[in-house]
Write a protein that holds these residues in place. Structure first.
Motif, PDB file in Angstrom:
ATOM      1  N   VAL B  14     -35.428  31.116 -62.949  1.00 26.23           N
ATOM      2  CA  VAL B  14     -34.283  31.490 -62.108  1.00 26.23           C
ATOM      3  C   VAL B  14     -33.207  30.399 -62.126  1.00 26.23           C
ATOM      4  N   ALA B  15     -33.612  29.158 -62.374  1.00 24.75           N
ATOM      5  CA  ALA B  15     -32.656  28.036 -62.401  1.00 24.75           C
ATOM      6  C   ALA B  15     -31.620  28.190 -63.507  1.00 24.75           C
ATOM      7  N   ARG B  16     -31.879  29.096 -64.463  1.00 27.88           N
ATOM      8  CA  ARG B  16     -30.904  29.338 -65.537  1.00 27.88           C
ATOM      9  C   ARG B  16     -29.685  30.126 -65.060  1.00 27.88           C
ATOM     10  N   ILE B  17     -29.799  30.741 -63.877  1.00 30.82           N
ATOM     11  CA  ILE B  17     -28.690  31.576 -63.370  1.00 30.82           C
ATOM     12  C   ILE B  17     -27.589  30.659 -62.834  1.00 30.82           C
ATOM     13  N   LYS B  18     -26.397  30.784 -63.444  1.00 31.86           N
ATOM     14  CA  LYS B  18     -25.278  29.909 -63.080  1.00 31.86           C
ATOM     15  C   LYS B  18     -24.365  30.578 -62.044  1.00 31.86           C
ATOM     16  N   ASP B  19     -23.551  29.785 -61.376  1.00 34.22           N
ATOM     17  CA  ASP B  19     -22.526  30.337 -60.482  1.00 34.22           C
ATOM     18  C   ASP B  19     -21.683  31.350 -61.257  1.00 34.22           C
ATOM     19  N   GLY B  20     -21.328  32.442 -60.596  1.00 31.90           N
ATOM     20  CA  GLY B  20     -20.460  33.438 -61.222  1.00 31.90           C
ATOM     21  C   GLY B  20     -21.195  34.445 -62.094  1.00 31.90           C
ATOM     22  N   ALA B  21     -22.527  34.342 -62.167  1.00 24.99           N
ATOM     23  CA  ALA B  21     -23.291  35.233 -63.046  1.00 24.99           C
ATOM     24  C   ALA B  21     -23.340  36.657 -62.489  1.00 24.99           C
ATOM     25  N   THR B  22     -23.545  37.600 -63.394  1.00 23.81           N
ATOM     26  CA  THR B  22     -23.824  38.988 -63.018  1.00 23.81           C
ATOM     27  C   THR B  22     -25.330  39.201 -63.142  1.00 23.81           C
ATOM     28  N   VAL B  23     -25.930  39.739 -62.065  1.00 19.75           N
ATOM     29  CA  VAL B  23     -27.389  39.855 -62.015  1.00 19.75           C
ATOM     30  C   VAL B  23     -27.785  41.270 -61.613  1.00 19.75           C
ATOM     31  N   ALA B 151     -25.567  42.806 -67.856  1.00 19.19           N
ATOM     32  CA  ALA B 151     -25.599  41.670 -66.941  1.00 19.19           C
ATOM     33  C   ALA B 151     -26.050  40.429 -67.690  1.00 19.19           C
ATOM     34  N   ASP B 152     -25.768  39.264 -67.068  1.00 24.93           N
ATOM     35  CA  ASP B 152     -26.274  38.017 -67.639  1.00 24.93           C
ATOM     36  C   ASP B 152     -27.784  37.923 -67.445  1.00 24.93           C
ATOM     37  N   PHE B 153     -28.249  38.405 -66.275  1.00 25.23           N
ATOM     38  CA  PHE B 153     -29.678  38.334 -65.954  1.00 25.23           C
ATOM     39  C   PHE B 153     -30.133  39.657 -65.349  1.00 25.23           C
ATOM     40  N   ALA B 154     -31.382  39.999 -65.565  1.00 27.05           N
ATOM     41  CA  ALA B 154     -32.011  41.090 -64.835  1.00 27.05           C
ATOM     42  C   ALA B 154     -33.274  40.544 -64.179  1.00 27.05           C
ATOM     43  N   LEU B 155     -33.449  40.877 -62.910  1.00 26.97           N
ATOM     44  CA  LEU B 155     -34.655  40.504 -62.167  1.00 26.97           C
ATOM     45  C   LEU B 155     -35.488  41.769 -61.991  1.00 26.97           C
ATOM     46  N   ALA B 184     -29.771  43.353 -69.911  1.00 28.14           N
ATOM     47  CA  ALA B 184     -29.316  42.005 -69.560  1.00 28.14           C
ATOM     48  C   ALA B 184     -29.618  41.025 -70.685  1.00 28.14           C
ATOM     49  N   THR B 185     -28.821  39.966 -70.723  1.00 35.53           N
ATOM     50  CA  THR B 185     -28.995  38.941 -71.754  1.00 35.53           C
ATOM     51  C   THR B 185     -30.299  38.165 -71.539  1.00 35.53           C
ATOM     52  N   HIS B 186     -30.619  37.890 -70.269  1.00 32.40           N
ATOM     53  CA  HIS B 186     -31.860  37.182 -69.936  1.00 32.40           C
ATOM     54  C   HIS B 186     -32.639  38.034 -68.942  1.00 32.40           C
ATOM     55  N   VAL B 187     -33.853  38.394 -69.287  1.00 31.32           N
ATOM     56  CA  VAL B 187     -34.643  39.286 -68.442  1.00 31.32           C
ATOM     57  C   VAL B 187     -35.851  38.528 -67.894  1.00 31.32           C
ATOM     58  N   ILE B 188     -35.884  38.422 -66.554  1.00 24.91           N
ATOM     59  CA  ILE B 188     -36.959  37.682 -65.883  1.00 24.91           C
ATOM     60  C   ILE B 188     -37.818  38.688 -65.120  1.00 24.91           C
ATOM     61  N   VAL B 189     -39.118  38.631 -65.380  1.00 26.61           N
ATOM     62  CA  VAL B 189     -40.032  39.618 -64.793  1.00 26.61           C
ATOM     63  C   VAL B 189     -41.028  38.937 -63.872  1.00 26.61           C
ATOM     64  N   GLU B 190     -41.184  39.513 -62.653  1.00 29.30           N
ATOM     65  CA  GLU B 190     -42.337  39.167 -61.821  1.00 29.30           C
ATOM     66  C   GLU B 190     -43.306  40.332 -61.928  1.00 29.30           C
ATOM     67  N   HIS B 206     -44.400  50.795 -70.581  1.00 34.26           N
ATOM     68  CA  HIS B 206     -43.131  51.461 -70.268  1.00 34.26           C
ATOM     69  C   HIS B 206     -41.936  50.696 -70.834  1.00 34.26           C
ATOM     70  N   THR B 207     -42.011  49.372 -70.821  1.00 35.33           N
ATOM     71  CA  THR B 207     -40.937  48.527 -71.356  1.00 35.33           C
ATOM     72  C   THR B 207     -41.539  47.601 -72.405  1.00 35.33           C
ATOM     73  N   SER B 208     -41.014  47.632 -73.613  1.00 33.20           N
ATOM     74  CA  SER B 208     -41.491  46.738 -74.669  1.00 33.20           C
ATOM     75  C   SER B 208     -41.128  45.295 -74.343  1.00 33.20           C
ATOM     76  N   GLY B 209     -42.037  44.400 -74.625  1.00 30.13           N
ATOM     77  CA  GLY B 209     -41.790  42.980 -74.423  1.00 30.13           C
ATOM     78  C   GLY B 209     -40.609  42.439 -75.212  1.00 30.13           C
ATOM     79  N   VAL B 210     -40.144  43.169 -76.200  1.00 25.76           N
ATOM     80  CA  VAL B 210     -38.959  42.765 -76.966  1.00 25.76           C
ATOM     81  C   VAL B 210     -37.760  42.537 -76.041  1.00 25.76           C
ATOM     82  N   PHE B 211     -37.703  43.300 -74.954  1.00 25.15           N
ATOM     83  CA  PHE B 211     -36.566  43.190 -74.038  1.00 25.15           C
ATOM     84  C   PHE B 211     -36.717  42.033 -73.040  1.00 25.15           C
ATOM     85  N   VAL B 212     -37.905  41.445 -72.957  1.00 25.33           N
ATOM     86  CA  VAL B 212     -38.229  40.528 -71.853  1.00 25.33           C
ATOM     87  C   VAL B 212     -38.233  39.080 -72.335  1.00 25.33           C
ATOM     88  N   ASP B 213     -37.656  38.180 -71.512  1.00 31.24           N
ATOM     89  CA  ASP B 213     -37.598  36.762 -71.872  1.00 31.24           C
ATOM     90  C   ASP B 213     -38.621  35.910 -71.134  1.00 31.24           C
TER      91      ASP B 213
END
Lengths: 210, 230
Positions: B14-23, B151-155, B184-190, B206-213
């Motif tokens: 999550v620390a990769r998310i910068k000010d002004g990001a779209t999430v 988006a820059d990130f997806a949670l 999203a450019t960076h995909v973070i999964v819990e 359901h979602t291929s790991g290819v999409f996940v970072d």
């Protein structure tokens, strides 16, 4: 009114029941009635609503109620859910209303300055279900008619409403405007006319009472 | 060959998310809302965020924590009806809110994830949701140009993940998660459980790991994931 509206659901239909009064309609159908209920957040085959102690934390309807599945239920993502809606897979939707016009325009999502939570899936349901019926009180809390010549509030969709169920009457939207179909027991014709904000065609035939 | 291991520390991801990001944030109500990632973003403190989420959860829950902390400038959503606090922020001008028809939000995200620039639809024509949108004619009928969303990130919240980031969702917790995981450019999964490679059946993904970072395992769930007592 809700019992009467439940007779709108025919065997074999795929149906979406809007938040509020419409969700109560299902209580009036027999448990083994053949119908498929759809909810926007990704479920076909909605089962009974559950109390908190029996609820599954991951299983809600679009209104946030904890629901259940039935044999044959399916889950899918939000894009698939609205693909069903937009491509005409819903035979019927029952929605609430702030205002309906005599051309079948529906306003049910926004009262500028007072109520603006967003439209959710309402536009797509109103615009694309094969048949749209409205369940509403005949007048608002101040006694003003909700059935009008023209809507004054922001529209959800134009020309979408086929039939309106209220506590006073069942009214169809026709090319000639509102037409009375049925009247509630104990309600007079004059009372329905008085509470309706546009001309109402009264059929010559006997009016069924519900 | 062995598929890469994408497990990582939640705070570090999550620390990769910068000010002004779209999430983008998955979920529809509680189901599928990545509550722990939202708390990690509050702790990280990135500001001036544009958030994309179906709804704003309820006061004191989920997305509302990011609204309370003042980290959000703009919210792209469909419905705020269960969060009076979000509506107050909107009405007082402290956040900008863009409402979408729910299926069109899904479709714009799907387009973003599918490498498509926009989709055409007649949804909302004649309503205020059509205002300002480009109109094109197809087969003689007007259609609105609904631009793709990325988006820059997806949670993302998943029920099960493997170490490569293949994901499976349960019940109505699926909703927007598989769409946002593609957009999203960076995909973070819990994930509630992270399994070794091979433990998640290939047909059940359901979602291929290819999409996940990044993949992180939740451990014991906080009470925010529980049935809401109303």
């Amino acid at each position: 009114m809700i019992a009467r509206a439940s007779r709108e659901i025919a065997s074999g239909m795929v149906v979406n029941l809007g938040i509020g009064l419409p969700t109560k309609v299902i209580d009036h159908l027999p448990a083994d009635f053949p119908v498929c209920l759809h909810t926007e957040n990704g479920l076909t085959g909605i089962g009974p609503t559950l109390p908190p102690d029996q609820a599954d934390r991951n299983l809600i309807d679009a209104g946030g109620a904890y629901v259940s599945t039935v044999p044959g239920s399916a889950f899918f993502d939000s894009a698939t859910s609205f693909a069903m809606v937009r491509s005409g897979r819903l035979d019927l939707t029952m929605l609430g209303a702030f205002e309906v016009s005599s051309q079948g325009d529906l306003a049910n999502w926004k009262i500028p300055g007072k109520f603006s939570p967003g439209v959710g899936g309402g536009i797509e349901l109103a615009q694309k279900a094969r048949r749209v019926v409205v369940l509403t009180t005949h007048t608002d809390r101040a006694g003003n008619p909700k059935l009008k010549d023209e809507c004054t509030l922001p529209l959800t969709a134009r020309g979408c409403v086929s039939r309106i169920f209220t506590e006073m009457a069942v009214i169809d939207v026709t090319p000639k405007g509102y037409a009375l179909v049925e009247i509630a027991e104990g309600i007079s014709l004059a009372e329905v006319r008085e509470a309706t904000g546009a001309p109402l065609t009264i059929p010559d035939t006997t009016r069924p009472v519900f | 060959m062995k598929l890469p291991d994408k497990r990582c520390d939640m705070a570090a991801a999550v620390a990769r998310i910068k000010d002004g990001a779209t999430v983008m944030v998955g979920g529809f109500g509680v189901p599928g809302t990545p509550m722990a990632l939202i708390h990690a973003l509050v702790d990280h403190g990135a500001r001036d965020l544009t958030l994309i989420k179906n709804d704003a959860n309820e006061p004191g829950m989920g997305l509302d924590h990011l609204l309370q902390s003042g980290q959000v400038t703009r919210l792209i959503t469909t419905h705020l009806g269960l969060n009076s606090h979000a509506i107050d922020l909107m009405n007082s001008g402290r956040i900008k809110v863009e409402f979408n028809a729910q299926g069109m939000l899904a479709e714009r995200i799907r387009a973003g994830g599918a490498g498509i620039g926009a989709v055409l639809s007649d949804i909302g024509i004649g309503t205020e949701l059509a205002e300002g949108k480009q109109v094109v004619e197809v087969d003689g009928k007007p259609h609105l140009v609904e631009t793709a969303l990325r988006a820059d990130f997806a949670l993302i919240h998943a029920d099960r993940a493997d170490t490569f980031g293949n994901l499976a969702y349960v019940a109505t917790a699926r909703n927007f998660n598989p769409l946002m995981a593609m957009a999203a450019t960076h995909v973070i999964v819990e994930a509630e459980t992270v399994t070794p490679l091979g433990a998640l059946d290939a047909d059940a993904v359901h979602t291929s790991g290819v999409f996940v970072d990044h993949v992180t395992e939740l451990g014991a769930l906080s009470k925010e994931y529980a049935v809401v007592q109303r």
